[in-house]
Design a protein around this motif. Structure first.
Motif, short mmCIF file in Angstrom:
data_model
loop_
_atom_site.label_atom_id
_atom_site.label_comp_id
_atom_site.label_asym_id
_atom_site.label_seq_id
_atom_site.Cartn_x
_atom_site.Cartn_y
_atom_site.Cartn_z
N ASN A 249 -5.51 2.00 3.93
CA ASN A 249 -5.69 3.39 4.33
C ASN A 249 -6.59 3.49 5.57
N LYS A 250 -6.05 4.05 6.64
CA LYS A 250 -6.79 4.15 7.90
C LYS A 250 -7.44 5.52 8.10
N SER A 251 -7.27 6.42 7.15
CA SER A 251 -7.84 7.76 7.31
C SER A 251 -9.35 7.73 7.07
N PRO A 252 -10.12 8.38 7.94
CA PRO A 252 -11.57 8.47 7.72
C PRO A 252 -11.92 9.43 6.59
N ASP A 253 -10.96 10.24 6.19
CA ASP A 253 -11.14 11.23 5.13
C ASP A 253 -10.70 10.63 3.80
N HIS A 254 -11.62 10.51 2.85
CA HIS A 254 -11.30 9.91 1.55
C HIS A 254 -10.19 10.66 0.84
N ASN A 255 -10.05 11.94 1.11
CA ASN A 255 -9.04 12.76 0.43
C ASN A 255 -7.71 12.82 1.20
N HIS A 256 -7.54 11.92 2.15
CA HIS A 256 -6.29 11.84 2.92
C HIS A 256 -5.91 10.38 3.05
N THR A 257 -4.63 10.10 3.09
CA THR A 257 -4.16 8.72 3.17
C THR A 257 -3.22 8.55 4.36
N THR A 258 -3.56 7.63 5.24
CA THR A 258 -2.73 7.29 6.39
C THR A 258 -2.55 5.78 6.40
N ILE A 259 -1.33 5.33 6.15
CA ILE A 259 -1.08 3.90 6.02
C ILE A 259 0.03 3.46 6.97
N PRO A 260 -0.30 2.62 7.96
CA PRO A 260 0.73 2.06 8.84
C PRO A 260 1.41 0.87 8.17
N ALA A 261 2.69 0.71 8.42
CA ALA A 261 3.44 -0.42 7.87
C ALA A 261 4.32 -1.01 8.96
N THR A 262 4.32 -2.32 9.07
CA THR A 262 5.10 -3.00 10.10
C THR A 262 6.54 -3.20 9.63
N PHE A 263 7.48 -3.00 10.55
CA PHE A 263 8.88 -3.25 10.24
C PHE A 263 9.57 -3.92 11.42
N LEU A 264 10.73 -4.49 11.15
CA LEU A 264 11.53 -5.10 12.20
C LEU A 264 12.52 -4.06 12.73
N ARG A 265 12.41 -3.77 14.01
CA ARG A 265 13.32 -2.82 14.65
C ARG A 265 14.43 -3.61 15.34
N VAL A 266 15.63 -3.40 14.86
CA VAL A 266 16.80 -4.13 15.33
C VAL A 266 17.67 -3.22 16.18
N THR A 267 18.02 -3.67 17.38
CA THR A 267 18.95 -2.92 18.23
C THR A 267 20.14 -3.81 18.55
#
Length: 270
Positions: A249-267
Motif C-alpha cells: 500500500n503506497k497511500s499515506p492515508d491509513h484509511n485509503h489503499t493504493t497498490i501498484p501492480a506490474t504486468f506485461l503489456r503485449v502489443t
C-alpha cells in the motif's frame, strides 16, 4: 457449467473493477484509440477499458464469459449515454460469430489470459483483427513481487491442485511464451513487443478491508478461502493476504489503499 465461466460468475467482480477505473482509462489513452476505430474488448468485465475506448469515439464490442458482468457493463454504458458500444457473452477460446479481420484493435486487460486454451485464444485474436491492425494484452507476470501475482500465488498455495491438463494463466506473462503462442497463430516475433507496465488499484478503505473485498467477491480468492476453511487454515490465509496488501500500500492515508501492480503489456502488429 464451463469451469472458467463459473469462476468469473462467482462473487461480484464489479467490486474489484471499481478500484481499477483510473488505470484502465489511462491505459486506453496510451494505446492510441482513434475515433471510428473498430475495437474488440475481450474479457471486458463490466467495461473498465471498453467504456474508455467508446468515450474516445471508437465503435466498441465488449465480450466476456460472465453473464452478470455483461449485464453490468450494459448498465454502465446506458448510464453513461454511450451509443457506440455493445456487449455480449462469449468465450475468448472461440469467438464464434465474429468474422475474420473485423477489428482495427483487440484489447484484453487481464481477461483473455484466464481462458483455458491459450493457443486458441491467440489464434482467435489474430483471426478477428484486420491486417495492419493491433492486439494489446495486459497479463500478470508469474512470480512478480508486486500484489496481483503474489495474491494469485498465495491463493493457489491454499487451494487444491489444479485438474490434469491445466495451463496456468500466468504463462501469458512470460515473453517467450507469448511469442510462441502468437507464432503458432502466424505472427512473426518481430511483430510482437513486450514491456513491463504498472496498473494501480485504488480503494477507499484500509488494506485489510480491501482484502475482505477480494475474499467476498473475487473468484480465485473466494475459492482459496473455501479450501482453507476446510483445512482449518483460513485465518492463516487472511493474515498472509493482509500482510501482502499492507506492505504494498503506497497511500499515506491509513484509511485509503493504493497498490501498484506490474504486468506485461503485449502489443502485436497483425
Amino acid at each position: 457449467m464451463n469451469a472458467n465461466k463459473a469462476l468469473w460468475e462467482k462473487g461480484d467482480f464489479t467490486r474489484i473493477a471499481a478500484t481499477m477505473r483510473e488505470s484502465g482509462e489511462a491505459l486506453v489513452r496510451s494505446v492510441g484509440v482513434g475515433r471510428g476505430d473498430r475495437v474488440l474488448d475481450l474479457g471486458c468485465g463490466d467495461g473498465t477499458t471498453a467504456l474508455a475506448e467508446a468515450r474516445l469515439g471508437a465503435d466498441v464490442l465488449g465480450v466476456d464469459i460472465s453473464s452478470p458482468l455483461v449485464k453490468a457493463a450494459r448498465q454502465r454504458a446506458d448510464e453513461a449515454g454511450l451509443s457506440n458500444i455493445r456487449f455480449q457473452e462469449g468465450d475468448a477460446c472461440d469467438l464464434a460469430g465474429l468474422e475474420n479481420g473485423t477489428f482495427d484493435l483487440v484489447v484484453s486487460m487481464f481477461g483473455a489470459m484466464f481462458a483455458p486454451r491459450p493457443l486458441d485464444v491467440a489464434r482467435e485474436m489474430v483471426r478477428v483483427t484486420r491486417k495492419g491492425g493491433r492486439i494489446v494484452m495486459g497479463n500478470w507476470i508469474p512470480n512478480d513481487p508486486t500484489m496481483v501475482a503474489q495474491l494469485l500465488k498465495i491463493s493457489s498455495s491454499y487451494s487444491p491442485p489444479p485438474p490434469e491438463g491445466f495451463v496456468s494463466p500466468m504463462l501469458w506473462g512470460v515473453e517467450a511464451t507469448v511469442t510462441e503462442r502468437f507464432g503458432a497463430a502466424g505472427i512473426a516475433p518481430a511483430q510482437i513487443s513486450c514491456l513491463r507496465d504498472t496498473y494501480t488499484f485504488d480503494f477507499a478503505g484500509t488494506s485489510a478491508q480491501f482484502v475482505e473485498v477480494f475474499r467476498r467477491y473475487y473468484g480465485p480468492t473466494m475459492n482459496a478461502f473455501e479450501a482453507a476453511e476446510k483445512s482449518g487454515r483460513a485465518e492463516a490465509l487472511r493474515q498472509e493476504l493482509e500482510q501482502l496488501f499492507a506492505s504494498h500500500n503506497k497511500s499515506p492515508d491509513h484509511n485509503h489503499t493504493t497498490i501498484p501492480a506490474t504486468f506485461l503489456r503485449v502489443t502485436v502488429q497483425v
